[in-house]
Design an enzyme around this catalytic site. Structure first.
Site, PDB file in Angstrom:
ATOM      1  N   ASP A   1       4.043  -1.100   0.057  1.00 26.03           N
ATOM      2  CA  ASP A   1       4.358  -0.885   1.463  1.00 26.03           C
ATOM      3  C   ASP A   1       3.209  -1.449   2.288  1.00 26.03           C
ATOM      4  OD1 ASP A   1       5.738   0.108   3.701  1.00 26.03           O
ATOM      5  OD2 ASP A   1       4.584   1.961   3.666  1.00 26.03           O
TER       6      ASP A   1
ATOM      7  N   ASP B   1       2.529  -0.453   6.208  1.00 28.60           N
ATOM      8  CA  ASP B   1       1.985   0.563   7.113  1.00 28.60           C
ATOM      9  C   ASP B   1       1.598   1.817   6.334  1.00 28.60           C
ATOM     10  OD1 ASP B   1       2.367  -1.003   9.390  1.00 28.60           O
ATOM     11  OD2 ASP B   1       4.461  -0.400   9.549  1.00 28.60           O
TER      12      ASP B   1
ATOM     13  N   ASP C   1       2.875   5.138   0.796  1.00 26.39           N
ATOM     14  CA  ASP C   1       2.199   6.302   1.378  1.00 26.39           C
ATOM     15  C   ASP C   1       3.175   7.421   1.715  1.00 26.39           C
ATOM     16  OD1 ASP C   1       3.306   4.779   3.618  1.00 26.39           O
ATOM     17  OD2 ASP C   1       2.158   6.131   4.900  1.00 26.39           O
TER      18      ASP C   1
END
Length: 259
Positions: free
Chosen positions: A13, A15, A209
């Site tokens: 990922d 962000d 995250d």
């Protein structure tokens, strides 16, 4: 338990993993550099459909992360591949920006509000009441409803912004029609990304995250999953979920020696 094969392909990922509120996560530059120096394939995944891969590469480079545009895979790209497979050279009424419209044009789609095959909802910073009303009426008239991702809010320097999932919920409330979400946590997005680099699930790791998108998506795609604690999900929240990541680390800086 069968021992997994060595990791040959990395998915990550963006962000919360490599950047946080527009700034690189400490150690992300070293991680990206090590990936590029290795012989291993990698893709950076994002549910953000606003920007093209070229746009995102420039934005990352401005923050010190040298990522080629070919290594970026967006929910807009996954949506275009899905539509090309389902109804080649079809038509769509699109709410979104260049990242989405560019991908649809490239697969030969006609963007129109005249009896389209699909209503396709993506991310934009300028959601229009007029556009949403048009989308509602087209869905009521029989257009199939597709959305790039289910994220209800997006980050900004001023705080949360309504995102694709929130606007999709508005259209669903008005029409009773649920959209098909193509981006994470739909494992289809990861399969499309892997196909683009000839990767295989048994030798691929997914770094994210968020437990509710990145990790569950990677798990359902059969990947080795790594949760970094530099973004949304914190360590004390992990046990609330009925599934676990394969590994938990503080940040991508802790993964450099594993590449």
């Amino acid at each position: 338990m069968t021992e997994r094969k060595p990791i040959q392909t990395w998915l990550s990922d963006m962000d919360g993993v490599l950047v946080h509120e527009g700034h690189p996560v400490p150690g992300a530059d070293v991680f990206v550099k090590r990936l590029r120096e290795s012989a291993k394939s990698f893709k950076l995944l994002t549910n953000n459909s606003i920007y093209t891969p070229r746009d995102l590469a420039v934005r990352l480079r401005a923050g010190g992360l040298d990522v080629p545009e070919e290594a970026i895979f967006t929910s807009a790209m996954a949506t275009a591949r899905f539509l090309d497979d389902q109804r080649p050279r079809g038509s769509a009424y699109v709410i979104g920006e260049a990242g989405l419209t560019t991908e649809l044009h490239e697969i030969g789609y006609v963007l129109t509000d005249i009896d389209p095959d699909y209503v396709v909802l993506g991310e934009t910073r300028t959601y229009s009441f007029t556009q949403i009303t048009k989308a509602i009426r087209l869905v009521e008239a029989g257009a199939r409803f597709i959305a790039t991702n289910p994220d209800p809010v997006g980050p900004s320097n001023e705080g949360s912004l309504p995102a694709c999932g929130a606007v999709a919920a508005m259209i669903t409330k008005a029409t009773g029609v649920e959209p098909y979400f193509v981006g994470k946590p739909n494992p289809m997005m990861m399969r499309h990304a892997l196909n683009a680099i000839d990767g295989h699930s048994e030798t691929t790791a997914m770094i994210g995250d968020r437990m509710d998108t990145d990790i569950v998506c990677g798990m359902e795609a059969g990947l080795y999953t790594i949760l970094v604690l530099s973004g949304v999900t914190q360590r004390e929240q992990v046990d609330r979920f009925p599934f676990r990541p394969s590994l938990i680390v503080d940040s991508v800086a802790d993964l450099v020696d594993r590449i």
